[in-house]
Scaffold this active site. Structure first.
Site, PDB file in Angstrom:
ATOM      1  CB  ILE A 115      30.032  41.580  40.127  1.00  0.00           C
ATOM      2  CG1 ILE A 115      29.178  42.704  40.703  1.00  0.00           C
ATOM      3  CG2 ILE A 115      31.255  41.309  41.004  1.00  0.00           C
ATOM      4  CD1 ILE A 115      28.609  42.410  42.080  1.00  0.00           C
ATOM      5  N   PRO A 116      32.330  41.083  37.348  1.00  0.00           N
ATOM      6  CG  PRO A 116      34.180  42.141  36.394  1.00  0.00           C
ATOM      7  CD  PRO A 116      33.000  42.385  37.285  1.00  0.00           C
ATOM      8  CB  CYS A 117      32.928  36.297  39.431  1.00  0.00           C
ATOM      9  SG  CYS A 117      31.445  35.601  38.705  1.00  0.00           S
ATOM     10  CG  HIS A 118      33.636  36.687  33.264  1.00  0.00           C
ATOM     11  ND1 HIS A 118      32.705  37.625  33.696  1.00  0.00           N
ATOM     12  CD2 HIS A 118      34.351  37.290  32.282  1.00  0.00           C
ATOM     13  CE1 HIS A 118      32.863  38.731  32.997  1.00  0.00           C
ATOM     14  NE2 HIS A 118      33.852  38.558  32.129  1.00  0.00           N
TER      15      HIS A 118
END
Length: 153
Positions: A115-118
């Site tokens: 889950i690419p919160c970056h």
């Protein structure tokens, strides 16, 4: 619970599976190792990702424990294409709520990278912002640079 560990540029990582869904991606080497079809598939996708290939993690079945709002935010994060970013304000317009509530949901992301919160940046333009995983903002910058290089090749 089946687990599979592997080496990455961010250190050892361990994937865990429950009911044929990924439930966690943790730092460090897991005690027990199991090679299930899902764990092998996700490990291979993660290795391709770290090798600089654009990888879409949306097909991976995830078991998420969070509020309905957090799950909406996490779904919006998964929809951000590889190599692109959004601001907290952008997500607030899409999902509802405020940039602060988006930030709180992003901070509770249980599956970093998958889950690419970056890919979420502050709108004020000062750096990449905080990151709760690995080595913090330094790791976030590394992941964004890795994706930018993959997208430009």
């Amino acid at each position: 619970m089946p687990q599979l560990s592997f080496h990455s540029p961010l250190g050892a990582l361990t994937l865990s599976e429950e009911e044929e869904q990924i439930v966690s991606l943790d730092e460090g080497w897991g005690r027990d190792q199991s090679e299930t079809p899902l764990l092998l598939k996700v490990r291979d996708m993660m290795q391709d990702y770290f090798d600089g290939e654009p990888v879409d993690f949306q097909s991976i079945p995830l078991m998420l424990d969070g509020t309905a709002y957090q799950k909406r935010v996490w779904a919006a994060l998964r929809a951000i294409p590889h190599g692109q970013t959004r601001t907290y304000g952008d997500l607030a317009k899409t999902v509802g709520g405020s940039p602060q509530s988006i930030g709180q949901a992003v901070a509770r992301n249980p599956l970093l990278i998958l889950i690419p919160c970056h890919r979420v940046l502050p709108s004020h333009g000062r750096g990449h912002g905080d990151y709760s995983g690995f080595e913090g903002a330094e790791s976030k910058a590394f992941l964004l640079e890795l994706e930018q290089e993959a997208s430009s090749s």
